[in-house]
Write an enzyme that holds these catalytic residues in place. Structure first.
Site, PDB file in Angstrom:
ATOM      1  N   ARG A  21     -36.099 -64.363  39.580  1.00 38.11           N
ATOM      2  CA  ARG A  21     -36.560 -63.845  38.114  1.00 38.11           C
ATOM      3  C   ARG A  21     -35.133 -63.824  37.203  1.00 38.11           C
ATOM      4  O   ARG A  21     -34.045 -63.590  37.604  1.00 38.11           O
ATOM      5  CB  ARG A  21     -36.825 -62.271  38.553  1.00 38.11           C
ATOM      6  N   SER A 134     -54.375 -43.925  50.557  1.00 36.40           N
ATOM      7  CA  SER A 134     -53.884 -44.632  49.478  1.00 36.40           C
ATOM      8  C   SER A 134     -54.616 -45.849  49.138  1.00 36.40           C
ATOM      9  O   SER A 134     -55.261 -46.625  49.874  1.00 36.40           O
ATOM     10  CB  SER A 134     -52.431 -45.125  49.786  1.00 36.40           C
ATOM     11  N   SER A 186     -51.815 -51.786  36.421  1.00 33.32           N
ATOM     12  CA  SER A 186     -51.331 -52.566  35.420  1.00 33.32           C
ATOM     13  C   SER A 186     -51.320 -54.106  35.339  1.00 33.32           C
ATOM     14  O   SER A 186     -51.035 -54.738  34.352  1.00 33.32           O
ATOM     15  CB  SER A 186     -49.971 -52.111  35.435  1.00 33.32           C
ATOM     16  N   HIS A 214     -49.642 -46.113  33.294  1.00 28.78           N
ATOM     17  CA  HIS A 214     -50.430 -47.133  32.334  1.00 28.78           C
ATOM     18  C   HIS A 214     -51.277 -46.416  31.438  1.00 28.78           C
ATOM     19  O   HIS A 214     -51.970 -47.369  30.890  1.00 28.78           O
ATOM     20  CB  HIS A 214     -50.694 -48.126  33.050  1.00 28.78           C
ATOM     21  N   THR A 242     -45.381 -41.110  33.321  1.00 30.45           N
ATOM     22  CA  THR A 242     -44.111 -41.787  32.843  1.00 30.45           C
ATOM     23  C   THR A 242     -43.668 -41.619  31.346  1.00 30.45           C
ATOM     24  O   THR A 242     -44.749 -41.267  30.713  1.00 30.45           O
ATOM     25  CB  THR A 242     -43.869 -43.483  32.936  1.00 30.45           C
ATOM     26  N   LYS A 245     -43.327 -45.525  29.021  1.00 34.93           N
ATOM     27  CA  LYS A 245     -44.356 -46.609  28.537  1.00 34.93           C
ATOM     28  C   LYS A 245     -45.076 -46.214  26.955  1.00 34.93           C
ATOM     29  O   LYS A 245     -44.559 -46.604  26.048  1.00 34.93           O
ATOM     30  CB  LYS A 245     -45.549 -47.001  29.611  1.00 34.93           C
ATOM     31  N   THR A 274     -30.261 -35.531  41.994  1.00 39.78           N
ATOM     32  CA  THR A 274     -29.943 -36.600  41.072  1.00 39.78           C
ATOM     33  C   THR A 274     -29.671 -36.043  39.567  1.00 39.78           C
ATOM     34  O   THR A 274     -30.375 -34.663  39.280  1.00 39.78           O
ATOM     35  CB  THR A 274     -31.555 -37.202  40.714  1.00 39.78           C
ATOM     36  N   THR A 360     -45.400 -58.754  43.061  1.00 38.16           N
ATOM     37  CA  THR A 360     -45.944 -58.037  41.939  1.00 38.16           C
ATOM     38  C   THR A 360     -47.461 -58.315  42.069  1.00 38.16           C
ATOM     39  O   THR A 360     -48.334 -57.226  42.102  1.00 38.16           O
ATOM     40  CB  THR A 360     -45.462 -58.131  40.573  1.00 38.16           C
TER      41      THR A 360
END
Length: 401
Positions: A21, A134, A186, A214, A242, A245, A274, A360
Site C-alpha cells: 500500500r 461474532s 463497509s 458506517h 465513530t 466518517k 489513553t 481487507t
C-alpha cells in the site's frame, strides 16, 4: 537473525502479490471537497474513496467551533480522562451522543477502533463465563477486542439469524452471552437484519453489540444509524459508533445504559491509559452532530448520489456490486489489476480511489470501493464512469461482478 532483512523480505512479498500500500500525499482544501491537491503528482485530483461521507470535515459550523475551542482552551486536553484530561467539551459531546442514540449515557474514545477493542475486551474479559458470538464479517477492531477478552467465542454465518440461533441454542442458558455485529458492512455495502438478531438474542437472554460506524450520520430521521431507521435502537445493549466518517472528525464512542458505560469507563485499559481527545475535536464533533441531526436533506442527497452512481455504472456495463447502502464497490478480482486500475485512474484521469485488497477483503474479491458524497456533482459522476470505462477497456478485467 537479520532483523532488517526479515522486514524487507516481508515487504517484498507484499509487493510481489500486488498488495503493498502506498499513501496518497493529499492536501484537502476547505470548501472545495471532494477536490484535493496531490503532492506526488503536483496536481488537483477528485477524491472518490473518502470516509468523510457527508463532507462534514469541512463544514463551516464545524470549523468555526474548532477555531473557537482552540482559542478558548488551547490545543491538547492535558492528560487522560481520569487525570486532568476531562474538559467540558468532552462532557457536552457525550451528552450529544447519548441524545442521538436515545440512551442513558455515552463514552468517547480516541478512535472507533479503540472503542471496539476496549469495550469488547473489557466486557468479555470481566464478565465470568461470557460467550461472545461474532458475525463472520465483523471488522478487525471487533475481532481484536473479542480475541483480547479471552472469552469463549463462536462465529456465526454473515447476516444469518438462523445460524446465530443454532449456536446460541447449544450454550448453557445460565452463561452470559454477547452477540456482536455491524449495521452497514463497509466493503460489500450490505446491511444487517438488526431486528431479527435482536429477536434471537432476546430468546436466549443475550446482550447485543451493534457497530454503526458506517451508518451514523447517514441513516435514520436524525442520523443515528440503521437501528434508528429500523426503529430498534431501544433493543440494543450497546451501540458503537465513530466521529470519523459521517461526522467528519476523529474519535469513537459507545452508547447504552449508565451502568454499562460506567463499567467500561472504570475497567477498560484502552480508555483509562489513553490521553483524551483534543477539546477542539470534541467541540467540532458536537457542532457536526447537531447539524447532521437536522440535515435530512443532506442524507437524501447522499443517497441520491449513491443511487445515481450505481445506475450509471450499470448502464455502462461495469461490474458494480449491487448493495442496499451508500457503498459502491466495483469488482476486479485480482490484486495486481486492482492496483493497476487505481493507478491508471489517478495518472491519466486525476481520479483517486484506493484499491481494496486482502486482508481487507478475501483473496479473489479485490475491488475498487467508491463512496459518493453530497458534494459529488452529476458531472463528477459522468466523468468517473467515462474514465472507469476507459480504464477497464485498457486492462484485462472481466465485466462480471
Amino acid at each position: 537473525m537479520n532483523y532488517q532483512q526479515f522486514f524487507k523480505n516481508r515487504l517484498d512479498a507484499l509487493r510481489a502479490e500486488g498488495r503493498y500500500r502506498v499513501f496518497a500525499d493529499l492536501e484537502r482544501h476547505a470548501g472545495e471537497f471532494p477536490r484535493a491537491f496531490h503532492h506526488t503528482i503536483g496536481e488537483e485530483i477528485t477524491v472518490w474513496c473518502s470516509n468523510d461521507y457527508l463532507g462534514m470535515g469541512q463544514h463551516p459550523s464545524v470549523l468555526k467551533a474548532m477555531h473557537e475551542a482552540i482559542d478558548r482552551t488551547g490545543a491538547g486536553a492535558g492528560g487522560t480522562r481520569n487525570i486532568s484530561g476531562t474538559v467540558h467539551d468532552h462532557v457536552l459531546l457525550e451528552r450529544e451522543l447519548s441524545d442521538l442514540h436515545g440512551t442513558e449515557a455515552a463514552l468517547i474514545f480516541t478512535s472507533g477502533y479503540v472503542a471496539n477493542e476496549a469495550a469488547l475486551s473489557t466486557i468479555g474479559g470481566q464478565m465470568p463465563g461470557c460467550i461472545i458470538y461474532s458475525d463472520a464479517l465483523n471488522h478487525a477492531s471487533m475481532i481484536q477486542g473479542i480475541r483480547h477478552s479471552g472469552a469463549e467465542k463462536h462465529i456465526f454465518q454473515h447476516n444469518d439469524p438462523a445460524d446465530l440461533d443454532r449456536l446460541l441454542s447449544q450454550a448453557d442458558p445460565a452463561r452470559p452471552k454477547l452477540v456482536c455485529f455491524e449495521s452497514v458492512y463497509s466493503m460489500d455495502g450490505d446491511i444487517a437484519p438488526i431486528a431479527e438478531f435482536c429477536d434471537v438474542a432476546d430468546k436466549h437472554n443475550a446482550m447485543t453489540y451493534l457497530d454503526e460506524v458506517h451508518a451514523v450520520g447517514l441513516y435514520g430521521p436524525r442520523g443515528a444509524g440503521i437501528a434508528e431507521r429500523d426503529g430498534v435502537m431501544h433493543r440494543l445493549t450497546i451501540i458503537q459508533g465513530t466521529l470519523a466518517k459521517g461526522f467528519g472528525l476523529i474519535g469513537g464512542y459507545i452508547a447504552g445504559s449508565s451502568a454499562m458505560t460506567d463499567f467500561v469507563r472504570s475497567f477498560a485499559s484502552g480508555f483509562i491509559f489513553t490521553s483524551a481527545l483534543p477539546p477542539a475535536v470534541a467541540a467540532g464533533a458536537v457542532a457536526s452532530i447537531r447539524h447532521v441531526k437536522q440535515a435530512s436533506d443532506l442524507r437524501a442527497r447522499h443517497q441520491d448520489r449513491a443511487a445515481r452512481l450505481k445506475r450509471r455504472l450499470t448502464e455502462a456495463g461495469l461490474p458494480v456490486m449491487q448493495s442496499p447502502s451508500h457503498v459502491v464497490p466495483v469488482f476486479v478480482g485480482d490484486p495486481v489489476l486492482c492496483k493497476a486500475a487505481s493507478d491508471d485512474l489517478l495518472d491519466r484521469h486525476r481520479l483517486y480511489v484506493q484499491p481494496i485488497n486482502y486482508p481487507t477483503v478475501p483473496r479473489g474479491t479485490e475491488r475498487l470501493r467508491f463512496t459518493p458524497t453530497p458534494q459529488h456533482s452529476d458531472a463528477d459522476i459522468d466523468y468517473l464512469v467515462t474514465a472507469l470505462t476507459d480504464v477497464f477497456s485498457r486492462l484485462p478485467i472481466k465485466r462480471v461482478a
